[in-house]
Design an enzyme around this catalytic site. Structure first.
Site, mmCIF file in Angstrom:
data_model
loop_
_atom_site.group_PDB
_atom_site.id
_atom_site.type_symbol
_atom_site.label_atom_id
_atom_site.label_comp_id
_atom_site.label_asym_id
_atom_site.label_seq_id
_atom_site.Cartn_x
_atom_site.Cartn_y
_atom_site.Cartn_z
ATOM 1 N N SER A 1 0.841 -1.192 0.000
ATOM 2 C CA SER A 1 0.000 0.000 0.000
ATOM 3 C C SER A 1 0.876 1.242 0.000
ATOM 4 O O SER A 1 1.949 1.260 0.620
ATOM 5 C CB SER A 1 -0.909 0.008 1.237
ATOM 6 O OG SER A 1 -1.555 1.267 1.371
ATOM 7 N N TYR B 1 -1.986 -0.866 10.739
ATOM 8 C CA TYR B 1 -2.088 -1.255 9.329
ATOM 9 C C TYR B 1 -0.862 -0.798 8.553
ATOM 10 O O TYR B 1 -0.261 -1.575 7.792
ATOM 11 C CB TYR B 1 -3.354 -0.644 8.733
ATOM 12 C CG TYR B 1 -3.495 -0.845 7.240
ATOM 13 C CD1 TYR B 1 -3.870 -2.076 6.716
ATOM 14 C CD2 TYR B 1 -3.262 0.206 6.348
ATOM 15 C CE1 TYR B 1 -4.007 -2.266 5.354
ATOM 16 C CE2 TYR B 1 -3.400 0.028 4.980
ATOM 17 C CZ TYR B 1 -3.762 -1.207 4.493
ATOM 18 O OH TYR B 1 -3.891 -1.398 3.138
#
Length: 236
Positions: free
Chosen positions: A131, A145
């Site tokens: 990401s 995360y």
């Protein structure tokens, strides 16, 4: 980019980006095996549509994942797409949820990549979906995360060194705001994300799959240990 006589193993391939990857490699002539955790209907429909093989395996269960990879036989291209998103204040977030996310996002990516390399001839490809938040995090509540996605960067650099003597490339693809089940373009967070993008639209799963196809091709044989951001300028 021709992939006939090439076997592709996709972890987390039943929906969104994973499904787009399965479709693109199948269309390019590859033999594709993909795993799914709980989306049996979606997985079976995709398998029927593409001719790929669907295998149920929990990416966060090391033994189950290793068994699924081993049962697939020789693998030319390994792509790890499984991922969880856990949001929350680090002071109150449920610790077991964070552990589960680490199991899927980090441990699964590492052990899956290592096991796939055992089954892989020289010149193979390992790709993991990370990401762009590993490079840019403008909001609170995502520290756990982001930690998992940053771990993918270090893993990719290290494995690129370990696998280099066998001419196996290892790369991470870092999507930004992409229209998926996890982060739909019509979702509640979309407007704030688009506001920070240079290109004012969500990306598509097929665009991410196209980048994966290129990185897995012979044209990209000199690219390894690198982060490939595809986010419309979100992290620019």
């Amino acid at each position: 980019m021709e992939f006939s006589n090439r076997k592709v193993f996709v972890v987390g391939g039943s929906r969104s980006i994973g499904a787009a990857i399965v479709r693109r490699f199948s269309e390019a002539g590859a033999s594709v095996v993909f795993t799914y955790a709980a989306s049996a209907d979606a997985a079976n429909q995709l398998a029927a549509e593409t001719g790929a093989q669907a295998v149920q395996a929990d990416a966060g269960d090391r033994e189950a994942l290793i068994a699924a990879i081993g049962n697939a036989g020789p693998i030319d291209i390994f792509l790890y797409n499984a991922g969880l998103l856990v949001l929350g204040d680090p002071l109150t977030i449920v610790a077991d949820d964070v552990d589960r996310m680490i199991d899927v996002n980090v441990r699964g990516a590492y052990f899956g990549s290592v096991e796939a390399s055992r089954m892989m001839p020289d010149g193979g490809r390992i790709l993991v979906i990370g990401s762009d938040t590993a490079d840019n995090m403008p909001w609170s509540g995502l520290s756990a995360y982001v930690m998992t996605k940053a771990a993918m960067q270090g893993m990719t650099r290290g494995l690129a060194r370990d696998m280099g003597p066998r001419d196996i490339t290892v790369n991470v693809i870092q999507p930004g705001p992409t229209d998926t089940d996890m982060n739909p373009a019509a979702g509640p967070r979309a407007a704030s994300m688009i506001a920070q993008m240079a290109i004012k639209r969500y990306g598509t799963a097929d665009e991410v799959a196209g980048l994966a196809l290129y990185l897995a091709s012979t044209q990209a044989r000199g690219i390894t240990g690198a982060m490939h951001t595809i986010d419309g300028g979100f992290a620019a």
